[in-house]
Design a protein around this motif. Structure first.
Motif, mmCIF file in Angstrom:
data_model
loop_
_atom_site.group_PDB
_atom_site.id
_atom_site.type_symbol
_atom_site.label_atom_id
_atom_site.label_comp_id
_atom_site.label_asym_id
_atom_site.label_seq_id
_atom_site.Cartn_x
_atom_site.Cartn_y
_atom_site.Cartn_z
ATOM 1 N N PHE A 90 0.818 -1.203 0.000
ATOM 2 C CA PHE A 90 0.000 0.000 0.000
ATOM 3 C C PHE A 90 0.860 1.263 0.000
ATOM 4 C CE2 PHE A 90 -2.158 -3.413 2.248
ATOM 5 C CZ PHE A 90 -3.380 -3.468 1.610
ATOM 6 N N ASN A 94 0.954 0.523 5.882
ATOM 7 C CA ASN A 94 0.046 -0.267 6.721
ATOM 8 C C ASN A 94 0.786 -1.238 7.633
ATOM 9 O OD1 ASN A 94 -1.932 1.107 5.351
ATOM 10 N ND2 ASN A 94 -3.115 -0.703 4.781
ATOM 11 N N LEU A 96 2.289 -2.273 11.423
ATOM 12 C CA LEU A 96 1.852 -2.102 12.809
ATOM 13 C C LEU A 96 3.015 -1.539 13.620
ATOM 14 C CD1 LEU A 96 -0.183 -5.399 13.262
ATOM 15 C CD2 LEU A 96 -1.026 -3.110 12.710
ATOM 16 N N ASN A 104 6.142 -7.837 12.053
ATOM 17 C CA ASN A 104 5.278 -7.375 10.968
ATOM 18 C C ASN A 104 5.336 -8.337 9.787
ATOM 19 O OD1 ASN A 104 3.813 -4.565 10.908
ATOM 20 N ND2 ASN A 104 5.615 -4.250 12.204
ATOM 21 N N ALA A 152 7.155 -3.720 4.083
ATOM 22 C CA ALA A 152 5.811 -4.032 3.580
ATOM 23 C C ALA A 152 5.870 -5.041 2.439
ATOM 24 C CB ALA A 152 5.120 -2.747 3.129
#
Length: 231
Positions: A90, A94, A96, A104, A152
């Motif tokens: 994204f 996004n 944590l 993560n 990510a």
């Protein structure tokens, strides 16, 4: 002959009485392709991405990903599909913030029930491959934008997805970090990862995509090979 990773046939999506967000779209993406979806705001890019991700259903037509009819899945089936067959990256990462980089990255494997030792080996392999293994115990808030996007991407690849979906992956990054992510995605595709990315970043499309799709008013108006094919 291999089956397509994405096979969209006669797909439309309407909301209420307004014009269709997507109108009779046909799209095939083959294994190993990297396809960039371009178009102005309101052209249907996000709707297309949501249909492929199983976050929305078409009003007409079919959406098949990795041999699975995504448009026929219920809520539980859609969640399982996203865990097992696609990875998503994204614009705003996004991640944590209260979990370490490693935790993560491990999250999709834990949700999928992957054995702990196997998941940790996979996470370590990905972090090393993506050049962020020195940050395994760090928290996302201490990293640069480019580093967070690498985390990510590692998380998205954790369960070995057939398809990587990237939604404006350079949109929140400065120029240097954007260049870093462009190189990362180009390398992943060179290694055989199938990628579909939605972007306004023409440099990203030119660098990473073997095909460029342009949407206008919910319709594909252009589908062309890019210079990246010759790379």
């Amino acid at each position: 002959m291999p089956q397509p990773v994405i096979d969209i046939r006669g797909t439309s999506r309407t909301y209420g009485e307004g014009p269709p967000a997507l109108a009779d779209v046909n799209l095939t993406v083959w294994p190993g392709e990297s396809v960039a979806v371009l178009g102005p705001s309101g052209s249907g890019k996000s709707t297309l991405l949501n249909l492929i991700a199983g976050l929305d259903r078409p009003s007409a037509g079919s959406v098949t990903v990795d041999g699975l009819r995504v448009d026929r899945l219920g809520e539980a089936g859609s969640a399982k599909y996203r865990r097992a067959r696609i990875g998503m990256v994204f614009q705003f990462f996004n991640l944590l913030d209260d979990l370490t980089v490693t935790d993560n990255v491990l999250l999709p494997a834990r949700l999928a029930g992957v054995p702990r030792a196997e998941a940790r080996r996979r996470a370590a392999e990905l972090l090393a491959h993506l050049g962020i293994d020195r940050h395994t115990a760090a928290y996302p808030g201490t990293l640069s934008g480019g580093e967070r996007q690498r985390v990510a991407v590692a998380r998205a690849l954790m369960n070995r997805p057939a398809l990587l979906l990237a939604d404006e992956p350079t949109g929140a990054l400065d120029t240097a970090s954007g260049d870093d992510v462009r190189e990362l995605l180009t390398g992943l595709n060179a290694d055989g990862q199938t990628i579909l990315l939605v972007t306004h970043d023409l440099r990203l499309a030119e660098a990473c995509a073997s095909r460029t799709i342009e949407l206008v008013d919910g319709r594909i108006v252009r589908d062309t090979a890019t210079a990246a094919v010759a790379r």
